[in-house]
Write a protein that holds these residues in place. Structure first.
Motif, PDB file in Angstrom:
ATOM      1  N   ALA A 101      -6.971  14.429 -11.112  1.00 25.97           N
ATOM      2  CA  ALA A 101      -5.771  13.668 -11.412  1.00 25.97           C
ATOM      3  C   ALA A 101      -5.084  13.578 -10.209  1.00 25.97           C
ATOM      4  O   ALA A 101      -4.473  12.478  -9.628  1.00 25.97           O
ATOM      5  CB  ALA A 101      -4.784  13.390 -13.055  1.00 25.97           C
ATOM      6  N   ALA A 102      -4.627  14.810  -9.273  1.00 29.45           N
ATOM      7  CA  ALA A 102      -4.082  14.648  -8.490  1.00 29.45           C
ATOM      8  C   ALA A 102      -4.904  14.248  -7.400  1.00 29.45           C
ATOM      9  O   ALA A 102      -4.081  13.580  -6.239  1.00 29.45           O
ATOM     10  CB  ALA A 102      -2.924  16.581  -8.279  1.00 29.45           C
ATOM     11  N   LEU A 107      -5.805   9.772  -3.070  1.00 29.03           N
ATOM     12  CA  LEU A 107      -6.625   8.640  -2.620  1.00 29.03           C
ATOM     13  C   LEU A 107      -6.042   6.679  -3.123  1.00 29.03           C
ATOM     14  O   LEU A 107      -6.134   6.557  -1.925  1.00 29.03           O
ATOM     15  CB  LEU A 107      -7.928   8.473  -3.187  1.00 29.03           C
ATOM     16  CG  LEU A 107      -9.103   9.162  -3.410  1.00 29.03           C
ATOM     17  CD1 LEU A 107     -10.659   9.715  -4.730  1.00 29.03           C
ATOM     18  CD2 LEU A 107      -9.726  10.328  -1.609  1.00 29.03           C
ATOM     19  N   GLY A 108      -5.419   7.139  -4.118  1.00 32.07           N
ATOM     20  CA  GLY A 108      -4.685   5.928  -3.955  1.00 32.07           C
ATOM     21  C   GLY A 108      -3.529   5.282  -2.872  1.00 32.07           C
ATOM     22  O   GLY A 108      -2.984   4.748  -2.320  1.00 32.07           O
ATOM     23  N   ALA A 109      -2.651   6.950  -2.620  1.00 27.33           N
ATOM     24  CA  ALA A 109      -1.708   6.833  -1.667  1.00 27.33           C
ATOM     25  C   ALA A 109      -2.459   6.543  -0.608  1.00 27.33           C
ATOM     26  O   ALA A 109      -2.114   6.055   0.348  1.00 27.33           O
ATOM     27  CB  ALA A 109      -1.148   8.515  -2.276  1.00 27.33           C
ATOM     28  N   VAL A 116      -3.223   2.518  -9.122  1.00 30.64           N
ATOM     29  CA  VAL A 116      -4.375   3.980  -8.729  1.00 30.64           C
ATOM     30  C   VAL A 116      -3.299   4.801  -9.046  1.00 30.64           C
ATOM     31  O   VAL A 116      -3.374   6.042  -9.818  1.00 30.64           O
ATOM     32  CB  VAL A 116      -4.844   4.304  -7.759  1.00 30.64           C
ATOM     33  CG1 VAL A 116      -5.769   5.655  -8.079  1.00 30.64           C
ATOM     34  CG2 VAL A 116      -6.246   2.524  -8.267  1.00 30.64           C
ATOM     35  N   CYS A 117      -1.565   5.316  -7.765  1.00 30.08           N
ATOM     36  CA  CYS A 117      -0.854   6.150  -8.026  1.00 30.08           C
ATOM     37  C   CYS A 117      -0.545   6.334  -9.293  1.00 30.08           C
ATOM     38  O   CYS A 117      -0.344   7.435  -9.932  1.00 30.08           O
ATOM     39  CB  CYS A 117      -0.596   5.783  -7.317  1.00 30.08           C
ATOM     40  SG  CYS A 117      -0.814   6.614  -5.644  1.00 30.08           S
ATOM     41  N   GLN A 118      -0.239   5.106 -10.270  1.00 27.27           N
ATOM     42  CA  GLN A 118       0.861   5.508 -11.532  1.00 27.27           C
ATOM     43  C   GLN A 118      -0.197   5.913 -12.478  1.00 27.27           C
ATOM     44  O   GLN A 118       0.058   6.654 -13.317  1.00 27.27           O
ATOM     45  CB  GLN A 118       0.919   4.193 -11.235  1.00 27.27           C
ATOM     46  CG  GLN A 118       2.511   2.996 -10.849  1.00 27.27           C
ATOM     47  CD  GLN A 118       2.546   1.743 -10.763  1.00 27.27           C
ATOM     48  OE1 GLN A 118       1.955   1.317 -11.437  1.00 27.27           O
ATOM     49  NE2 GLN A 118       3.579   1.478  -9.837  1.00 27.27           N
ATOM     50  N   LEU A 468     -12.324  -2.413   2.723  1.00 26.74           N
ATOM     51  CA  LEU A 468     -11.272  -2.420   4.203  1.00 26.74           C
ATOM     52  C   LEU A 468     -11.174  -1.087   3.397  1.00 26.74           C
ATOM     53  O   LEU A 468     -10.207   0.119   4.405  1.00 26.74           O
ATOM     54  CB  LEU A 468     -10.724  -2.882   4.054  1.00 26.74           C
ATOM     55  CG  LEU A 468      -9.344  -2.890   5.339  1.00 26.74           C
ATOM     56  CD1 LEU A 468      -9.529  -2.603   6.697  1.00 26.74           C
ATOM     57  CD2 LEU A 468      -8.090  -4.199   5.099  1.00 26.74           C
ATOM     58  N   ARG A 469     -10.465  -0.723   2.095  1.00 24.70           N
ATOM     59  CA  ARG A 469      -9.140   0.051   1.492  1.00 24.70           C
ATOM     60  C   ARG A 469     -10.474   1.279   1.418  1.00 24.70           C
ATOM     61  O   ARG A 469      -9.915   2.665   1.932  1.00 24.70           O
ATOM     62  CB  ARG A 469      -9.016  -0.042   0.333  1.00 24.70           C
ATOM     63  CG  ARG A 469      -8.670  -1.191   0.458  1.00 24.70           C
ATOM     64  CD  ARG A 469      -7.284  -1.311  -1.187  1.00 24.70           C
ATOM     65  NE  ARG A 469      -6.197  -2.995  -0.828  1.00 24.70           N
ATOM     66  CZ  ARG A 469      -4.885  -2.928  -1.959  1.00 24.70           C
ATOM     67  NH1 ARG A 469      -5.290  -2.088  -3.105  1.00 24.70           N
ATOM     68  NH2 ARG A 469      -4.487  -3.790  -1.661  1.00 24.70           N
ATOM     69  N   LEU A 470     -11.903   1.479   1.479  1.00 26.09           N
ATOM     70  CA  LEU A 470     -12.559   2.409   1.230  1.00 26.09           C
ATOM     71  C   LEU A 470     -12.230   3.081   2.488  1.00 26.09           C
ATOM     72  O   LEU A 470     -12.553   5.168   2.181  1.00 26.09           O
ATOM     73  CB  LEU A 470     -13.896   1.792   0.744  1.00 26.09           C
ATOM     74  CG  LEU A 470     -13.997   1.756  -0.990  1.00 26.09           C
ATOM     75  CD1 LEU A 470     -15.004   1.249  -0.582  1.00 26.09           C
ATOM     76  CD2 LEU A 470     -13.503   2.456  -1.623  1.00 26.09           C
ATOM     77  N   ALA A 471     -12.235   2.213   3.879  1.00 29.38           N
ATOM     78  CA  ALA A 471     -12.598   3.102   5.004  1.00 29.38           C
ATOM     79  C   ALA A 471     -11.430   3.636   5.685  1.00 29.38           C
ATOM     80  O   ALA A 471     -11.360   4.251   5.874  1.00 29.38           O
ATOM     81  CB  ALA A 471     -12.909   1.641   5.794  1.00 29.38           C
ATOM     82  N   VAL A 472     -10.054   3.078   5.229  1.00 23.86           N
ATOM     83  CA  VAL A 472      -9.257   3.377   5.006  1.00 23.86           C
ATOM     84  C   VAL A 472      -7.913   4.577   4.441  1.00 23.86           C
ATOM     85  O   VAL A 472      -7.902   5.337   5.207  1.00 23.86           O
ATOM     86  CB  VAL A 472      -7.441   2.472   4.727  1.00 23.86           C
ATOM     87  CG1 VAL A 472      -6.482   3.118   5.020  1.00 23.86           C
ATOM     88  CG2 VAL A 472      -7.482   0.898   5.642  1.00 23.86           C
TER      89      VAL A 472
END
Length: 524
Positions: A101-102, A107-109, A116-118, A468-472
């Motif tokens: 979970a952490a 990854l969400g951050a 995702v973070c929430q 894009l988000r996966l690359a970031v």
């Protein structure tokens, strides 16, 4: 009433004595550890909890979540007599679940995905229950722990899909009621005028609340899994169908009473009457099918205590110090990793300008309705218009980001070719283009525009926000800093989009590889 009946043995109120008395020393210690760990995790990840509470309080779609903590306490309270019969213990494998979970939070951050973070933040709290209380106690609390997921404000992602369904249903019902109507994306034209199935009209608010209510009713009122499944199906299908009927009713009334009258009626009926009737109808249909006896316990503690499968799992015991230290190290490590990635910034040119394009020249921007994309947090922004000798006219928007994070990302919500409150709305997808997302836009009911959006990161040029988000995410995992470019080329359309498509095609042919063209702008 005798004093002994109103108070516990120690003079405490009866309800407080029921919560605190009768618990073993082992339970008291475990409860204290859980409370301390939860308080620490909420403190460490206070940004996520504050963001969630802000949505609960300020966004009407999620107002119902304000009562979910009380529902969770009630669900746990139902299980207190059975919980007292179980013995809590440390189960160290849950540290792996907590670590997962952490990592999801990291990854969400990295991708700045608040949802995702929430979800991961709530997941970390859930994971500490088997860690600090053991697998048998967790089995007794499985539904409240599952219901905790509803603390996460999710559902906005469904809005475009719900808008499309609502528009199609509305047009179909209008045709059945002998009203001429045509659908153009989220817009519907009728003899009474142009109507938009706006985000607020998508029905997402009631759908989410109905699913939360349906889950609770299915668990508390039913034992049969088949009946639970039927209720959950109704909790999804009925609000969607009801919202379609509501939209049809609003547009239908507007044909005779005018759009202003129909809109005011819609807000009153939608908010206070129509869906209250729908909820009452679902309850009325489900009520005769309730099959859980009113006095039946919510937990089969005998089955839990006698489970051989749970007995095998709980052999993986551990110490309280190891468990709490593991939570602290993993949680702190996740925050440290995210902080290090957020501090990165790619070098960028001090000044940027769009280059000359062979056969084109930059001209003044004059439009029927002003169009300017939004790029929140971008380090550089440029908007220019190019024209050639063949009559092609193209607007070019460019933005560059030294890094991406909260409040500054190329694919942020509300950013891009269709900024909120700009008068522009999406009609639908445009003709496909390699390395770009294509959208047809409409403003004031008559001004049309075609916009093609590309993201550039490293050697990747894409129109996909997900790519894009996966690359970031990959860059931040590796602590690698690279700039991100956002390129939106657009052209106004006439009666159809053929003119704008020809203009954009001519411009793209002139600049060649759009990704390398963006690289050239960022390094000039």
């Amino acid at each position: 009433m005798p004093h002994e009946a109103a108070s516990g043995a120690g003079g405490k109120p009866a309800f407080l004595a029921g919560l605190t008395d009768g618990w073993s020393a082992q339970w008291r210690a475990a409860g204290l550890r859980l409370a301390l760990v939860w308080a620490g995790l909420i403190g460490l990840f206070i940004r996520e909890w504050a963001a969630m509470f802000g949505q609960w309080w300020n966004t009407s779609t999620y107002n119902h979540i304000l009562i979910i903590p009380a529902i969770l306490l009630w669900l746990v309270g139902q299980r207190l007599p059975q919980l007292r019969q179980l013995t809590p213990q440390i189960w160290w494998p849950a540290l792996v679940i907590f670590g997962a979970a952490a990592f999801v939070w990291v990854l969400g951050a990295f991708a700045d995905l608040a949802l995702v973070c929430q979800m991961a933040t709530v997941g970390m709290l859930v994971a500490t229950v088997p860690l600090l209380l053991g697998v048998r106690v967790t089995a007794a609390l499985i539904f409240p722990l599952f219901y905790m997921c509803l603390l996460v404000p999710f559902g906005d992602e469904l809005i475009p899909w719900l808008q499309d369904i609502d528009a199609r249903m509305t047009v179909a019902l209008l045709h059945l009621s002998q009203v001429k109507a045509a659908m153009h994306g989220v817009f519907i034209t009728t003899p009474a005028g142009l109507f938009e199935i706006a985000e607020a009209c998508s029905g997402v608010k009631f759908l989410i609340a109905m699913v939360a209510f349906g889950l609770l009713m299915a668990h508390v009122c039913f034992v049969s899994w088949q009946r639970r499944a039927w209720l959950m199906l109704a909790s999804v299908v009925v609000p969607i169908l009801a919202n379609g009927v509501r939209s049809w009713g609003t547009v239908y009334v507007a044909q005779f009473m005018g759009a202003k009258y129909a809109g005011g009626m819609d807000h009153i009926i939608y908010g206070w009457i129509f869906f209250a009737i729908v909820i009452a109808g679902v309850i009325a249909v489900a009520w005769p099918k309730f099959d859980r006896p009113a006095d039946a316990p919510m937990v089969d503690v005998a089955a839990i205590a006698g489970s051989e499968w749970l007995a095998r799992l709980e052999k993986q015991a551990g110490s309280p110090v190891m468990a709490m230290a593991g939570v602290a190290v993993i949680g702190g490590g996740a925050l440290g990793w995210a902080a290090a990635a957020s501090a990165m910034a790619a070098p960028m040119a001090a000044r940027m300008a769009l280059p000359e394009v062979a056969g084109w020249k930059q001209v003044s921007i004059i439009t029927k309705h002003w169009w300017e994309p939004r790029a929140s947090g971008a380090d550089r922004r440029i908007l220019a218009r190019y024209a050639d000798n063949q009559g092609h006219v193209v607007d070019v928007f460019f933005a560059a980001y030294a890094n991406q994070g909260a409040g500054k990302k190329a694919d942020g919500f509300g950013d891009g070719a269709i900024p909120p409150d700009s008068g522009w709305a999406r009609m639908g997808a445009g003709a496909p283009v390699d390395g770009a997302a294509s959208d047809r836009l409409l403003a004031t009911g008559r001004v049309q525009r075609l916009a093609q959006t590309s993201y550039r990161l490293g050697e990747m040029t894409t129109g996909s926000r997900m790519k894009l988000r996966l690359a970031v995410m990959a860059d931040r995992l590796l602590l690698r800093a690279r700039p991100t470019g956002l390129l939106i080329v657009s052209a106004e359309a006439g009666q159809n989009f053929a003119v704008s498509e020809a203009s954009l095609k001519a411009f793209r042919q002139s600049i060649g590889d759009s990704g390398k063209w963006v690289d050239g702008v960022m390094t000039r």
